[in-house]
Design an enzyme around this catalytic site. Structure first.
Site, PDB file in Angstrom:
ATOM      1  N   THR A 199       4.178  -6.992   4.872  1.00  0.00           N
ATOM      2  CA  THR A 199       5.398  -6.713   5.614  1.00  0.00           C
ATOM      3  C   THR A 199       5.792  -7.840   6.558  1.00  0.00           C
ATOM      4  O   THR A 199       6.932  -7.875   7.027  1.00  0.00           O
ATOM      5  CB  THR A 199       5.201  -5.431   6.430  1.00  0.00           C
ATOM      6  OG1 THR A 199       3.939  -5.537   7.097  1.00  0.00           O
ATOM      7  CG2 THR A 199       5.171  -4.225   5.533  1.00  0.00           C
TER       8      THR A 199
ATOM      9  N   GLY B 262       0.810  -1.218   0.000  1.00  0.00           N
ATOM     10  CA  GLY B 262       0.000   0.000   0.000  1.00  0.00           C
ATOM     11  C   GLY B 262       0.843   1.266   0.000  1.00  0.00           C
ATOM     12  O   GLY B 262       0.495   2.236  -0.643  1.00  0.00           O
TER      13      GLY B 262
ATOM     14  N   GLU C 154       8.922   2.880   7.514  1.00  0.00           N
ATOM     15  CA  GLU C 154       9.295   4.069   6.739  1.00  0.00           C
ATOM     16  C   GLU C 154      10.793   4.403   6.796  1.00  0.00           C
ATOM     17  O   GLU C 154      11.325   5.001   5.868  1.00  0.00           O
ATOM     18  CB  GLU C 154       8.522   5.321   7.196  1.00  0.00           C
ATOM     19  CG  GLU C 154       7.458   5.109   8.204  1.00  0.00           C
ATOM     20  CD  GLU C 154       6.033   5.132   7.632  1.00  0.00           C
ATOM     21  OE1 GLU C 154       5.187   4.415   8.162  1.00  0.00           O
ATOM     22  OE2 GLU C 154       5.782   5.849   6.679  1.00  0.00           O
TER      23      GLU C 154
HETATM   24 MO1  MOS Z   1       2.714   4.437   5.779  1.00  0.00          MO
HETATM   25  S1  MOS Z   1       2.712   6.229   4.746  1.00  0.00           S
HETATM   26  O1  MOS Z   1       2.174   4.885   7.267  1.00  0.00           O
HETATM   27  O2  MOS Z   1       1.657   3.422   5.030  1.00  0.00           O
END
Ligand code: MOS
Length: 770
Positions: free
Chosen positions: A489, A260, A731
């Site tokens: 993930t 996503g 991130e």
């Molecule tokens: Mo991330 S921008 O928190 O999916």
């Protein structure tokens, strides 16, 4: 609300600190940190994992939208007569006939505040103005093309430069001081060494492999929405408001998600369109976005323009740091990209100011994209730091280490765990940084010129509220359920590892059930907060279930541990109940204990609480850190630029799964190569259409562009977050890549690229240098 405010909101919910934050908790077993392969891997590789658009039901029909072909104006009329007469067409839905859909002001977060077809105004090219529902996808597509929309176009802007005059301070979108300490202006003015440059990042579009889709099923009473969502609970909260239904009448299911990058954090309008069509027709409705729609109707990273002013003393003390940034937003939503996310605390300085402003454009509403704010913000800050290092004739690694601070100078709190210096040192060592010669163009490999660059990275660490239920079952297996989701993930696997750590049950005997809003409420997979949030709840639930098993073992008839009034303390290891301190081999499988008591399972309900409401966390600043080292190869003969090597070191707390974590960092590096060299959404000034809304023209890195990748984790636990000390790493791996690339490009060519992506045209200027 800025995305960072949302992340902060995650951390502020519910004051109850998680019980699992126990300073006397035993050290985790070897499964925590192990590279356990994804437990859902076989389902994916055999094609049996079902993604949103894989759901099919009897009577299913297809929705295809009609998209605006102007960037601003009004819909005068919609002529759907010929479309309605076409074979298989069931419905043409638009402002004039859609059931009432509402805005949401009741918690949760929507992507666009406007529900679909709210009025007859068009704000951006591609906006859905109608939707055709037909028996087949092809019939719906053909009919959508036959709907005639008459527009009254208005003037519009998709201008890339954000140098407009701004709205007044205090007005929505007007300039805002985000951070301010000392006297930045005068400290800058009197600084002997100054950097004053403006950095620009373009619009980038999320391009996960799996495009958005909704399959909506209305059963006469309740909606079931099969979604590709990073937050099933939030999606339920928002859609129940948009559809005007109580929450229990909206169930959201996302079992598998093809990634996503933030584009799937919050609901987009196709979800409500599909739901409304399903209700109107009493048929299941499938709405899949095309890749082109992904460029207009489901968000993007807004472009930014950031003026950076750094003042320093000749010996490298940073005396002033100012960042004035702008980002574009849509008409209808004020999305402030928090480019100053890391600026106030990354380096030590007494005088600091960050300001922000919005500029409106006729584009769809921007949304968080991996490292929102921080990633474009660090491109500016870390580029400026590199320029400062050059002016000071200092090594950029050394300069950063000399400005390191263990106190968050924004709020005077110590960091719960900050190891930026170690990231820089370990990275330099693994990269071979000591062999770097600083002169431009001084490093060669045959005909190639090498460039070596570095940048630091940072992203917040937080924990929200979460419930999770763990059942230890009489057949020797376990089940854990939580209303979070795995966006690819590794959440399924990490949760199984936690249960395995606490019970010794092997991960292949643990069912992890996620991705359904009817499960115990779990976190959105966003802001790198999900792991830190669900880990304490899963530990808590597992401990509670184990306690039930041990209580039964001490009391049930036939148990070998039934020793009168003074039963020995028991433990569970390798799935066996045994006397504490004795070998598990001397014990009994927990399933046998449950059988003796005629119990199907022992259940534990676990909870975790928000970090900001946790008294232990009040006095700390919590962030993850990293350092990224990049080598580029510049071939001046044929003007070819490649990123050849990247070393990434991440301080993300304790890593629970080394394999999925390393994989996530590697993916971030590839994404960073895209940000540095390729990605940019280009809007046609004639009509506002993003003209490269496809994979032929919007360039993302492929395997041929992928450098040699070397990922390291410091793996230092941050016990403030949870018992394992795990933060999140979604991130942080991206944050320093682009500025390290442009620093390396400068080192090779002498050309400082301050506007991403790096273009070959920029570098042709370098041939003189070469
Ligand atoms: Mo991330 S921008 O928190 O999916």
């Amino acid at each position: 609300m800025m995305f960072e405010e949302f992340v902060e909101f995650i951390g502020s919910q519910d004051g109850a600190p998680p019980k699992a934050l126990d300073p006397n908790a035993p050290a985790p077993s070897a499964i925590i940190g192990a590279g356990v392969p994804r437990i859902d891997g076989p389902l994916k590789t055999t094609g049996s994992a079902r993604y949103a658009s894989d759901y099919n039901f009897p009577g299913l029909v297809y929705a295809v939208p009609v998209r605006a072909t102007i960037a601003s104006g009004k819909i005068r009329s919609i002529d759907s007569n010929s479309a309605e007469a076409m074979r298989g067409v069931l419905l043409v839905m638009h402002h004039g006939n859609i059931m009432p859909l509402y805005r949401n002001a009741s918690g949760g977060r929507n992507s666009e505040s406007r529900p679909p077809f709210e009025d007859e105004t068009v704000y951006y090219w591609g906006q859905y103005v109608a939707a055709v529902v037909a028996e087949t996808f092809q019939q719906a597509q053909a009919a959508a093309a036959a709907v005639k929309v008459d527009y009254e176009p208005d003037k519009f802007s998709v201008e890339r430069s954000l140098s407009d005059s701004l709205s007044a301070e205090g007005e929505p979108g007007g300039p805002r001081v985000m951070s301010n300490r000392g006297d930045t202006e005068s400290a800058f003015a009197s600084a002997p060494v100054q950097v004053d440059e403006t950095y620009i990042t373009p619009v980038e579009t999320h391009n996960p492999m799996e495009m958005h889709a909704t399959v909506a099923v209305w059963d006469g009473q309740k909606y079931t929405l099969y979604e590709s969502s990073q937050g099933v609970m939030n999606h339920q909260t928002v859609l129940s408001q948009v559809l005007g239904e109580p929450k229990e009448n909206v169930e959201v299911i996302s079992r598998f998600i093809g990634s996503g990058f933030g584009g799937k954090l919050f609901p987009w309008t196709h979800s409500a369109i599909a739901a409304a069509a399903s209700r109107k027709l009493n048929r299941p409705v499938k709405f899949t976005l095309s890749r082109s729609m992904m460029f207009t109707n489901s968000g993007h990273r807004p472009n930014t323009q950031q003026r950076m002013r750094l003042g320093a003393t000749p010996d490298g003390k940073l005396v002033s740091l100012q960042q004035d940034y702008r980002n574009h937003t849509s008409y209808g939503d004020d999305i402030r990209e928090n480019c100053g996310e890391a600026t106030p605390f990354l380096y030590s300085t007494t005088n600091l100011k960050v300001t922000s402003a919005l500029v409106r454009r006729n584009v769809g509403t921007p949304t968080p994209m991996r490292g929102p704010g921080a990633v474009p913000g660090l491109f500016a800050l870390e580029s400026a730091m590199d320029e400062l290092a050059i002016k000071l004739k200092k090594d950029p690694v050394e300069l950063r280490i000399s400005l390191d601070t263990l106190i968050d100078e924004e709020n005077n709190r110590p960091f719960s765990s900050r190891h930026l210096k170690e990231c820089l040192q370990l990275g330099a060592e693994n990269f071979g940084w000591s062999r770097r010669t600083p002169e431009v163009g001084s490093m060669r490999k045959g005909d190639l010129i090498l460039g070596w660059g570095v940048a630091a990275a940072s992203w917040g660490a937080n924990r929200g509220t979460c419930d999770a239920t763990v059942s230890l079952r009489a057949d020797g297996t376990a089940r854990v359920s939580c209303g979070t989701q795995d966006i690819g993930t590794g959440s399924y696997t990490v949760i199984a590892q936690v249960v395995s750590d606490k019970t010794g049950i092997p991960v292949d005997k643990i069912d992890v059930v996620l991705g359904d809003s009817s499960l115990p409420p779990g976190p959105t997979s966003g802001g790198s907060t999900a792991t830190a949030t669900f880990v304490p709840a899963v530990i808590d639930g597992t401990n509670a279930a184990v306690k039930v098993v041990l209580t039964v073992a001490s009391s049930v008839k036939g148990s070998p541990f039934l020793k009168g009034d003074d039963p020995p303390p028991l433990a569970i290891t390798a799935g066996r109940v045994h006397v504490k301190g004795e070998s598990p081999a001397s014990g009994v499988p927990f399933g046998d204990i449950l059988h003796m008591a005629n119990l199907a399972s022992a259940r534990g309900d676990g909870k975790s609480g928000g970090l900001r409401a946790d008294p232990k966390a009040q006095n700390f600043s919590t962030h993850s850190f990293g350092a990224q080292f990049v080598e580029i190869e510049w071939d001046p003969g044929i003007a070819r630029l490649r990123v050849s090597r990247v070393v990434s070191v991440v301080d993300g707390g304790r890593i629970i799964n080394m394999r999925t974590a390393t994989n996530q960092m590697a993916g971030a590096i590839v994404m960073g190569v895209g940000m540095g060299l390729f990605e940019e959404t280009i809007y046609d000034p004639r009509n506002g259409h993003p003209i490269n809304d496809n994979f032929a023209d919007y360039i993302v890195p492929t395997i041929a562009d992928t450098p040699q990748i070397d990922v390291h984790f410091l793996d230092i636990p941050d016990p403030l977050l949870n018992e394992y000390g795990a933060r999140g790493i979604g991130e942080i791996g991206l944050a320093g890549i682009a500025p390290a690339i442009t620093a390396a490009v400068y080192h090779a060519t002498g050309v400082r690229v301050r506007e991403l992506p790096v273009r070959i045209e920029d570098l042709l200027k370098a041939n003189a240098v070469a």
